[in-house]
Design an enzyme around this catalytic site. Structure first.
Site, PDB file in Angstrom:
ATOM      1  N   LYS A  35       0.664   4.475 -11.150  1.00 59.59           N
ATOM      2  CA  LYS A  35      -0.081   3.311 -10.674  1.00 59.59           C
ATOM      3  C   LYS A  35      -0.404   2.347 -11.811  1.00 59.59           C
ATOM      4  O   LYS A  35      -0.346   1.122 -11.649  1.00 59.59           O
ATOM      5  CB  LYS A  35      -1.370   3.772  -9.983  1.00 59.59           C
ATOM      6  CG  LYS A  35      -1.160   4.318  -8.579  1.00 59.59           C
ATOM      7  CD  LYS A  35      -0.718   3.217  -7.617  1.00 59.59           C
ATOM      8  CE  LYS A  35      -0.783   3.653  -6.180  1.00 59.59           C
ATOM      9  NZ  LYS A  35      -0.433   2.554  -5.237  1.00 59.59           N
TER      10      LYS A  35
ATOM     11  N   TYR B 263       0.282  10.563 -11.051  1.00 62.00           N
ATOM     12  CA  TYR B 263      -0.145   9.516 -10.116  1.00 62.00           C
ATOM     13  C   TYR B 263      -0.833   8.377 -10.860  1.00 62.00           C
ATOM     14  O   TYR B 263      -0.506   7.197 -10.671  1.00 62.00           O
ATOM     15  CB  TYR B 263      -1.074  10.108  -9.060  1.00 62.00           C
ATOM     16  CG  TYR B 263      -1.659   9.090  -8.107  1.00 62.00           C
ATOM     17  CD1 TYR B 263      -0.846   8.428  -7.193  1.00 62.00           C
ATOM     18  CD2 TYR B 263      -3.017   8.787  -8.120  1.00 62.00           C
ATOM     19  CE1 TYR B 263      -1.369   7.489  -6.318  1.00 62.00           C
ATOM     20  CE2 TYR B 263      -3.549   7.860  -7.249  1.00 62.00           C
ATOM     21  CZ  TYR B 263      -2.721   7.207  -6.344  1.00 62.00           C
ATOM     22  OH  TYR B 263      -3.249   6.269  -5.483  1.00 62.00           O
TER      23      TYR B 263
ATOM     24  N   LEU C 159       0.809  -1.220   0.000  1.00 60.61           N
ATOM     25  CA  LEU C 159       0.000   0.000   0.000  1.00 60.61           C
ATOM     26  C   LEU C 159       0.843   1.270   0.000  1.00 60.61           C
ATOM     27  O   LEU C 159       0.294   2.372  -0.120  1.00 60.61           O
ATOM     28  CB  LEU C 159      -0.940   0.012   1.211  1.00 60.61           C
ATOM     29  CG  LEU C 159      -2.220  -0.822   1.106  1.00 60.61           C
ATOM     30  CD1 LEU C 159      -1.926  -2.307   1.178  1.00 60.61           C
ATOM     31  CD2 LEU C 159      -3.201  -0.441   2.203  1.00 60.61           C
TER      32      LEU C 159
END
Length: 328
Positions: free
Chosen positions: A151, A147, A74
């Site tokens: 990802k 971002y 995470l």
């Protein structure tokens, strides 16, 4: 009882996951660069905290070792404030950190549960999005997409490790999580944070945009379900609420549930962020796959979730003392 590692286990989602795994009786090692939240308590007999940089493979190798069953990855930099101020760090931490985790998980023969994001879908207007929906992003000159891209590339990396190295892994795409411990840099958390301090919450561009807000406990239940299931191997899952709510309505609900005589500021606009930021009109998941394959669905509606969040915030003044970290 399982031996698990949680990277980013002192963050918003990670800390709740650690609490859940500890309650379940797992032996948990938390790897993070920051301290744990002020209200997080754990059975020290089965949780250990290790401080380190997710990008440093040598540091990470201290915790991802043979005998580890599952790595919940995470650790990441997330938030508008992060990718507007630190786009290079966002890319480096998210991608390089994931590469280090996957390399070590293969050597340790551990399963990886990688936390991705609804941001990977970008501006695709065809909602609700299924897991294999097309991605539509803006220009690479806009830091807004650093971002999402970091990802998405990490997802590609995870699938590549599955196919070339036989890694057992699953991917979760979270949709607009909120709840206790979240930094006051996101819509619900910032609105609760401001309202309880008597400051008007901010609604950008009239709040016409819509989202599907997901309470953190629902997300943790889904994460643990995916981590424990062999049916999740090799798959990517949308995790979120299917209820589409306007941003304006969400902020109005925060004001109602705090019970304060306060309005909100609807004069703000994202335009002052310049070309580095681009907004999305809608973001809604199709969670059929989670429901049919793993029997999971979101159960906490927005009113109930915000009520719980407000009650928690009032009982935890350390959180209210945190700075409002949303971009101005």
């Amino acid at each position: 009882m399982a031996n698990v590692v949680v990277t980013g286990g002192c963050g918003f989602v990670g800390s709740h996951l650690v609490d859940s795994l500890v309650r379940r009786g797992d032996n948990v090692v938390v790897f993070d660069s920051q301290d744990r939240p002020g209200d997080q308590t754990g059975d020290e007999a089965n949780v250990r905290y290790v401080t380190g940089d997710i990008r440093d493979a040598d540091q990470l190798a201290r915790v991802i070792t043979p005998g580890v069953d599952t790595v919940y990855h995470l650790a990441a930099l997330v938030g508008v404030d992060q990718y507007l101020k630190r786009p290079l760090d966002v890319i480096d931490v998210n991608f390089s950190g994931t590469r280090a985790v996957l390399d070590l998980a293969v050597r340790a023969d551990a399963k990886v549960v990688f936390s991705s994001t609804s941001e990977v879908f970008g501006k695709n207007p065809d909602v609700p999005w299924t897991e294999d929906a097309d991605r539509l992003l803006g220009s690479t000159t806009a830091d807004r997409w650093s971002y999402a891209t970091s990802k998405a590339l990490s997802e590609h990396l995870t699938f590549a490790f599955m196919r070339q190295h036989g890694l057992n892994a699953s991917i979760i795409r979270y949709f607009n999580l909120y709840g206790p411990r979240q930094r006051p840099a996101f819509l619900v958390s910032r609105s609760v944070h401001r309202a309880l301090r008597g400051i008007a919450p901010v609604v950008y561009d009239q709040g016409r945009q819509t989202r599907s807000f997901t309470y953190v406990e629902d997300a943790i239940d889904a994460t643990v379900t995916i981590g424990a299931s062999t049916d999740s191997l090799g798959e990517c899952f949308n995790v979120g609420s299917s209820d589409e709510v306007s941003i304006r309505a969400a902020v109005e609900l925060v004001i109602e549930l705090t019970g304060l005589d306060i309005d909100f500021d609807n004069t703000a606009t994202r335009a002052h962020f310049g070309d580095a930021y681009q907004d999305l009109d809608r973001r809604v998941p199709d969670t059929t796959k989670m429901s049919t394959r793993l029997g999971w669905k979101s159960t906490v509606d927005l009113r109930d979730g915000i009520t719980r969040f407000v009650d928690w915030a009032r009982a935890n003044p350390w959180w209210l003392e945190q700075p409002d970290s949303a971009p101005k």
